[in-house]
Design an enzyme around this catalytic site. Structure first.
Site, PDB file in Angstrom:
ATOM      1  N   GLU B  53       0.790  -1.236   0.000  1.00 37.83           N
ATOM      2  CA  GLU B  53       0.000   0.000   0.000  1.00 37.83           C
ATOM      3  C   GLU B  53       0.823   1.288   0.000  1.00 37.83           C
ATOM      4  O   GLU B  53       0.381   2.301  -0.515  1.00 37.83           O
ATOM      5  CB  GLU B  53      -0.971   0.021   1.181  1.00 37.83           C
ATOM      6  CG  GLU B  53      -0.283   0.247   2.518  1.00 37.83           C
ATOM      7  CD  GLU B  53      -1.273   0.415   3.662  1.00 37.83           C
ATOM      8  OE1 GLU B  53      -2.382  -0.119   3.573  1.00 37.83           O
ATOM      9  OE2 GLU B  53      -0.923   1.082   4.641  1.00 37.83           O
ATOM     10  N   SER B  54       2.021   1.255   0.560  1.00 38.78           N
ATOM     11  CA  SER B  54       2.797   2.484   0.642  1.00 38.78           C
ATOM     12  C   SER B  54       3.254   2.976  -0.733  1.00 38.78           C
ATOM     13  O   SER B  54       3.736   4.097  -0.854  1.00 38.78           O
ATOM     14  CB  SER B  54       4.002   2.271   1.558  1.00 38.78           C
ATOM     15  OG  SER B  54       4.618   1.034   1.265  1.00 38.78           O
TER      16      SER B  54
END
Lengths: 313, 261
Positions: B53-54
């Site tokens: 997700e980052s």
């Protein structure tokens, strides 16, 4: 053009005010703007509303210092190598009714910044639907969302999330020039959207470089100066979280922080004293972030963290 | 083969890896899911693309990451981008084949709670909240949940639905407006494997872990689990699988010795 270089103390004094809404960079244990966060605590800027996807340590320590009224977040997660994930100050203050949390999820939250940065009032999002994120809202939130029908596909539901435009964004990056052109390495998480959505922007950086250098390779610039109001040079400025290519996170310090915050939640008066002692020792008694860096182990410790980063990239 | 000693978590991870196919895009969270993806890459699915997700797309994992923002997961990636690039431009637009999620509670419709235990405004325990879990649950084609099997975790109804399973029935997701309205959901515990009964949208028993009885599963589940007439048993781990985990993926034993969060 005038230089925007200033100290952390000047930047916080000029741009953070009581009651401000403040957005933060940082994902878990990477890239949190801790130097500026500590300065906010020293200057006791209060009644803050914090906005972000994973607000992690900056939110937790500001909450623990009693300066936060409300958080609008996807999560507050510090979890790493067996360190408990939930920020204990956030847990304590919420469970004791002393903190408002407006729960979003990461896609919804970054879409809110996306609306903000594009000058739009809201953004369609297709997550959150069917979850309790839409069922509950914080007491002071007037309207959290709207669901409309897709005008081009009758019967299809579309969720609208309101734009988020923080008063101030605080981000930590690797390099910036004196005008505020900032260069990020590694993933950018929510920084691009957050910065462009915010009214004022404080950039802290590991190194200041010359605009002669940034202007030679403008395609490397993540954030151009037009969005930036203050540039603060602070090496190791995201400690105890990591800065990609510079240093790894400080697991031992993060664990100690969470132990103090856990004590405040679970051990009554003596536990709360333990947390206050942490704040006193590592934040309030320090004139600058450099004093803090001495206390966490100084050059020796910092070089270890630098070496650890080298081993993982 | 049958007498190789193994940990329950190791078999859970091995089972999870078998639900990942070659060439797929897999959205990983933290902890055991990363071991499962890495194992799949090292066995039957070398061309799996991991997204995190980052903003990390397609890393070549050196060591399995312990946190979604760990620097290790950036190694030799195809792209280090933004959270929006991954959550919106890959996940929301429907490119993710498999997503891993988890929670403090899971209910009979496979809804997950990672927000509060008790009343939302006056909770007994406040948890971190959704993070990327809700978008993953909303948009991935298949969901994998690896979790310990405890009565207090497998509840009839979540105190708070952070990440939707089938919400309240077979058309719960469709009615809520989720485009991915009938994803496959597989829950892997130390006692069994469960999936969704399409007629009711509820969890049903699919396989038992070796040496576990149906009674044990029922005893440790607070809702009425659908038990089909025929229930298979999960294959025992092979020496190759265990060696990959112990010698290559997690030589320090980090994932299987400490409690993961």
């Amino acid at each position: 053009m005038n230089s925007k270089i200033m100290t952390a103390s000047e930047a916080v004094e000029r741009f953070i005010f009581d009651g401000a809404s403040v957005g933060f960079s940082g994902q878990n244990v990477v890239g949190a703007p801790m130097a500026i966060t500590h300065e906010i605590i020293r200057q006791k800027k209060k009644n803050l509303t914090l906005l972000g996807c994973n607000l992690s340590l900056p939110a937790d320590i500001l909450i623990g210092a009693g300066l936060v009224r409300k958080c609008e977040w996807g999560t507050c997660n510090i979890g790493y190598r067996g360190i408990p994930s939930m920020g204990y100050s956030a847990r304590k203050y919420y469970q004791e009714g002393k903190l408002e949390i407006e729960d979003y999820e990461h896609l919804g939250m970054v879409s809110r910044f996306l609306a903000g940065e594009m000058g739009l009032p809201f953004m369609p999002v297709m997550s959150s639907l069917g979850s309790d994120i839409l069922k509950y809202k914080a007491p002071s939130t007037e309207k959290k969302f709207e669901i409309i029908e897709n005008p081009w596909n009758p019967g299809e539901k579309v969720l609208l999330m309101p734009a988020a435009t923080p008063d101030v964004a605080i981000v930590h990056v690797q390099r910036a020039d004196e005008m505020g052109d900032a260069i990020m390495e590694g993933f950018t998480a929510t920084i691009p959207e957050l910065v462009r959505a915010s009214k004022k922007v404080i950039v802290s950086c590991e190194e200041i470089i010359s605009s002669e250098e940034t202007r030679n390779y403008p395609e490397m610039t993540t954030i151009p100066y037009i969005y930036v109001d203050a540039v603060v040079e602070q090496p190791w400025g995201s400690h105890p979280t990591a800065t990609y290519r510079y240093y790894d996170c400080d697991v031992e310090h993060l664990r100690m922080y969470q132990e103090c915050a856990e004590a405040a939640l679970k051990e009554g008066k003596s536990g709360m004293q333990k947390y206050q002692d942490y704040l006193q020792e590592y934040v309030l008694s320090c004139d600058t972030f450099n004093d803090y860096l001495e206390k966490i182990g100084g050059v020796k410790k910092l070089m270890e963290l630098k070496q650890r980063m080298r081993e993982v990239i | 083969m049958g007498d190789i000693a193994y940990k329950k978590e190791e078999l859970m991870v091995i089972e999870a890896s078998k639900h990942i196919n070659d060439g797929e895009i897999v959205f990983t969270g933290i902890g055991l899911p990363v071991v499962a993806v890495t194992l799949a890459q090292k066995t039957h699915a070398p061309n799996v693309t991991v997204v995190v997700e980052s903003g990390v797309v397609g890393p070549q994992l050196k060591l399995a990451p312990l946190s979604i923002a760990d620097s290790k997961i950036m190694r030799r990636a195809a792209r280090l981008g933004s959270l929006r690039e991954v959550l919106a431009c890959i996940l929301q637009r429907g490119m993710v084949d498999v997503g891993f999620i988890g929670g403090a509670q899971i209910d009979q419709y496979a809804n997950l709670n990672s927000t509060v235990i008790g009343d939302y405004y006056k909770p007994k325990v406040r948890f971190p909240g959704s993070g990327g879990a809700n978008p993953i649950a909303s948009h991935a084609k298949r969901l994998l949940i690896i979790t310990p099997h405890q009565k207090r975790r497998f509840v009839k109804k979540c105190d708070y639905i952070t990440s939707p399973g089938y919400i309240d029935g077979p058309y719960g997701r469709k009615n809520a407006g989720l485009r991915m309205w009938n994803p496959s959901i597989t829950v892997i515990t130390d006692l069994c494997v469960m999936d969704i009964d399409s007629a009711s949208g509820k969890l049903q028993l699919a396989k038992l872990m070796p040496d576990v009885t149906i009674e044990q599963v029922v005893e440790n589940t607070s809702f009425e689990l659908i038990i089909p007439p025929k229930v298979d048993v999960v294959d025992l781990p092979t020496e190759t699988e265990l060696n990959l985990i112990r010698k290559e993926i997690d030589p320090e034993g980090i994932y299987f010795s400490n409690k993961q969060n």
